[in-house]
Design a protein around this motif. Sequence first.
Motif, PDB file in Angstrom:
ATOM      1  N   ASN A 115       0.802  -1.225   0.000  1.00  0.00           N
ATOM      2  CA  ASN A 115       0.000   0.000   0.000  1.00  0.00           C
ATOM      3  C   ASN A 115       0.834   1.274   0.000  1.00  0.00           C
ATOM      4  OD1 ASN A 115      -2.403  -1.429  -0.065  1.00  0.00           O
ATOM      5  ND2 ASN A 115      -2.670  -1.406   2.156  1.00  0.00           N
ATOM      6  N   SER A 116       2.147   1.138   0.214  1.00  0.00           N
ATOM      7  CA  SER A 116       3.014   2.319   0.218  1.00  0.00           C
ATOM      8  C   SER A 116       3.459   2.715  -1.190  1.00  0.00           C
ATOM      9  CB  SER A 116       4.252   2.057   1.082  1.00  0.00           C
ATOM     10  OG  SER A 116       5.169   1.177   0.447  1.00  0.00           O
ATOM     11  N   TYR A 117       3.217   1.854  -2.161  1.00  0.00           N
ATOM     12  CA  TYR A 117       3.616   2.179  -3.540  1.00  0.00           C
ATOM     13  C   TYR A 117       2.681   3.241  -4.112  1.00  0.00           C
ATOM     14  CZ  TYR A 117       7.055  -1.569  -3.828  1.00  0.00           C
ATOM     15  OH  TYR A 117       8.154  -2.355  -3.637  1.00  0.00           O
ATOM     16  N   PRO A 118       3.151   4.014  -5.078  1.00  0.00           N
ATOM     17  CA  PRO A 118       2.334   5.111  -5.616  1.00  0.00           C
ATOM     18  C   PRO A 118       1.070   4.620  -6.317  1.00  0.00           C
ATOM     19  CG  PRO A 118       4.327   4.788  -6.928  1.00  0.00           C
ATOM     20  CD  PRO A 118       4.489   3.953  -5.701  1.00  0.00           C
ATOM     21  N   MET A 119       0.011   5.378  -6.100  1.00  0.00           N
ATOM     22  CA  MET A 119      -1.268   5.094  -6.756  1.00  0.00           C
ATOM     23  C   MET A 119      -1.208   5.587  -8.196  1.00  0.00           C
ATOM     24  SD  MET A 119      -3.757   3.790  -4.722  1.00  0.00           S
ATOM     25  CE  MET A 119      -5.314   4.554  -5.128  1.00  0.00           C
ATOM     26  N   CYS A 120      -1.936   4.887  -9.055  1.00  0.00           N
ATOM     27  CA  CYS A 120      -2.037   5.298 -10.451  1.00  0.00           C
ATOM     28  C   CYS A 120      -3.384   4.825 -10.986  1.00  0.00           C
ATOM     29  CB  CYS A 120      -0.891   4.704 -11.283  1.00  0.00           C
ATOM     30  SG  CYS A 120      -0.988   2.910 -11.463  1.00  0.00           S
ATOM     31  N   VAL A 121      -3.693   5.248 -12.197  1.00  0.00           N
ATOM     32  CA  VAL A 121      -4.868   4.718 -12.882  1.00  0.00           C
ATOM     33  C   VAL A 121      -4.380   3.700 -13.890  1.00  0.00           C
ATOM     34  CG1 VAL A 121      -6.808   5.232 -14.401  1.00  0.00           C
ATOM     35  CG2 VAL A 121      -6.212   6.809 -12.551  1.00  0.00           C
ATOM     36  N   PHE A 122      -4.882   2.481 -13.759  1.00  0.00           N
ATOM     37  CA  PHE A 122      -4.498   1.405 -14.661  1.00  0.00           C
ATOM     38  C   PHE A 122      -5.769   0.693 -15.142  1.00  0.00           C
ATOM     39  CE2 PHE A 122      -3.768  -3.119 -15.345  1.00  0.00           C
ATOM     40  CZ  PHE A 122      -2.791  -3.087 -16.329  1.00  0.00           C
ATOM     41  N   ALA A 123      -5.915   0.562 -16.447  1.00  0.00           N
ATOM     42  CA  ALA A 123      -7.067  -0.129 -17.044  1.00  0.00           C
ATOM     43  C   ALA A 123      -8.384   0.432 -16.516  1.00  0.00           C
ATOM     44  CB  ALA A 123      -6.976  -1.637 -16.796  1.00  0.00           C
ATOM     45  N   GLY A 124      -8.410   1.759 -16.321  1.00  0.00           N
ATOM     46  CA  GLY A 124      -9.641   2.427 -15.935  1.00  0.00           C
ATOM     47  C   GLY A 124      -9.974   2.412 -14.463  1.00  0.00           C
ATOM     48  N   ALA A 125      -9.034   1.987 -13.610  1.00  0.00           N
ATOM     49  CA  ALA A 125      -9.317   1.925 -12.170  1.00  0.00           C
ATOM     50  C   ALA A 125      -8.046   2.218 -11.382  1.00  0.00           C
ATOM     51  CB  ALA A 125      -9.866   0.546 -11.810  1.00  0.00           C
ATOM     52  N   ASN A 126      -8.193   2.373 -10.074  1.00  0.00           N
ATOM     53  CA  ASN A 126      -7.046   2.650  -9.211  1.00  0.00           C
ATOM     54  C   ASN A 126      -6.195   1.399  -9.017  1.00  0.00           C
ATOM     55  OD1 ASN A 126      -7.707   5.402  -8.642  1.00  0.00           O
ATOM     56  ND2 ASN A 126      -9.303   4.679  -7.239  1.00  0.00           N
ATOM     57  N   ALA A 127      -4.875   1.608  -8.994  1.00  0.00           N
ATOM     58  CA  ALA A 127      -3.939   0.506  -8.779  1.00  0.00           C
ATOM     59  C   ALA A 127      -2.687   1.059  -8.125  1.00  0.00           C
ATOM     60  CB  ALA A 127      -3.596  -0.171 -10.104  1.00  0.00           C
ATOM     61  N   HIS A 128      -1.850   0.163  -7.613  1.00  0.00           N
ATOM     62  CA  HIS A 128      -0.521   0.550  -7.141  1.00  0.00           C
ATOM     63  C   HIS A 128       0.491   0.142  -8.206  1.00  0.00           C
ATOM     64  CE1 HIS A 128      -2.371   0.292  -2.965  1.00  0.00           C
ATOM     65  NE2 HIS A 128      -1.829   1.494  -2.993  1.00  0.00           N
ATOM     66  N   HIS A 129       1.317   1.115  -8.619  1.00  0.00           N
ATOM     67  CA  HIS A 129       2.369   0.818  -9.582  1.00  0.00           C
ATOM     68  C   HIS A 129       3.613   0.409  -8.814  1.00  0.00           C
ATOM     69  CE1 HIS A 129       5.336   2.190 -12.895  1.00  0.00           C
ATOM     70  NE2 HIS A 129       4.994   0.925 -13.071  1.00  0.00           N
ATOM     71  N   ILE A 130       4.013  -0.856  -8.972  1.00  0.00           N
ATOM     72  CA  ILE A 130       5.182  -1.349  -8.251  1.00  0.00           C
ATOM     73  C   ILE A 130       6.457  -0.958  -8.985  1.00  0.00           C
ATOM     74  CG2 ILE A 130       6.234  -3.367  -7.188  1.00  0.00           C
ATOM     75  CD1 ILE A 130       3.399  -2.652  -6.137  1.00  0.00           C
ATOM     76  N   THR A 131       6.570  -1.395 -10.228  1.00  0.00           N
ATOM     77  CA  THR A 131       7.716  -1.018 -11.070  1.00  0.00           C
ATOM     78  C   THR A 131       7.481  -1.550 -12.473  1.00  0.00           C
ATOM     79  OG1 THR A 131      10.131  -1.184 -11.363  1.00  0.00           O
ATOM     80  CG2 THR A 131       9.022  -3.107 -10.439  1.00  0.00           C
ATOM     81  N   GLY A 132       7.868  -0.779 -13.487  1.00  0.00           N
ATOM     82  CA  GLY A 132       7.751  -1.252 -14.856  1.00  0.00           C
ATOM     83  C   GLY A 132       6.376  -1.787 -15.188  1.00  0.00           C
ATOM     84  N   ASN A 133       6.324  -3.026 -15.665  1.00  0.00           N
ATOM     85  CA  ASN A 133       5.061  -3.674 -16.031  1.00  0.00           C
ATOM     86  C   ASN A 133       4.507  -4.533 -14.902  1.00  0.00           C
ATOM     87  OD1 ASN A 133       5.030  -2.626 -18.669  1.00  0.00           O
ATOM     88  ND2 ASN A 133       6.351  -4.266 -19.415  1.00  0.00           N
ATOM     89  N   LEU A 134       4.622  -4.035 -13.689  1.00  0.00           N
ATOM     90  CA  LEU A 134       4.139  -4.759 -12.504  1.00  0.00           C
ATOM     91  C   LEU A 134       3.208  -3.857 -11.699  1.00  0.00           C
ATOM     92  CD1 LEU A 134       4.182  -7.160 -10.514  1.00  0.00           C
ATOM     93  CD2 LEU A 134       6.304  -6.203  -9.562  1.00  0.00           C
ATOM     94  N   TYR A 135       1.965  -4.333 -11.461  1.00  0.00           N
ATOM     95  CA  TYR A 135       0.951  -3.541 -10.766  1.00  0.00           C
ATOM     96  C   TYR A 135       0.216  -4.398  -9.731  1.00  0.00           C
ATOM     97  CZ  TYR A 135       1.419  -0.224 -14.664  1.00  0.00           C
ATOM     98  OH  TYR A 135       1.897   0.662 -15.607  1.00  0.00           O
TER      99      TYR A 135
END
Length: 227
Positions: free
Chosen positions: A73-93
Amino acid sequence: MVYITGDFHGDYKRFNDRKIKKLKKNDYLIICGDFGFIWNDTKKENITLKRIGKKKFTTLFIEGTHDNIDKINSYPMCVFAGANAHHITGNLYHLIRGEVYNLEDKKYFTFGGGESEDADCRVEGESWWSNEIPSEEDIANAIKNLEENNYSVDYIVTHQAPSKIEFTLNGDKFPDNCVGAFLDIILDKTKFKHWYFGSYHIDRFIPKSYISLYTKVYSENEKYKGE
């Protein structure tokens, strides 16, 4: 193409699965909880996460009962595929509880977390995190998003199964708990094609819509062949 599998528990060798090794740039791999690569924030762990994020396909996961949820939960929030997600790194969410993601024009409702039976044998903040159990805010978010989608999605992805399905798997082996009870409510109110879940270390199809996943890698363009 979207592929779904069960718990990894931090075992990088799982990426050597014959089917996973064939995934291409625009493919997605969803892991149904107990991702296990985010645990104690070591240098080795962070190198492994970057290695996963550099894969040509996109790796997505929900949390289970063997994940450091505070760190996730400490990773930055982003919008992915139309919803909220945490972006871990690169192509990992990380896919957040109660969100609905649009992948290849299909709706995926996700709800990670669960309730550990061995919580009293683990150390909070080191090997167990109390927020594995969904909060009131998580439940409210799930209800809001399902209402906005008229309680109709294509697929549901959870770590734990609804209590009704747990009973089908192993009778009364699994005690009743609040997570299973909430998932029962979702089961009763929501229209969906398939419900995928991990947790039980079993590859099994439960007629007519439920798929327990562990080591099998499943995609919608093939007939399910569980054990």
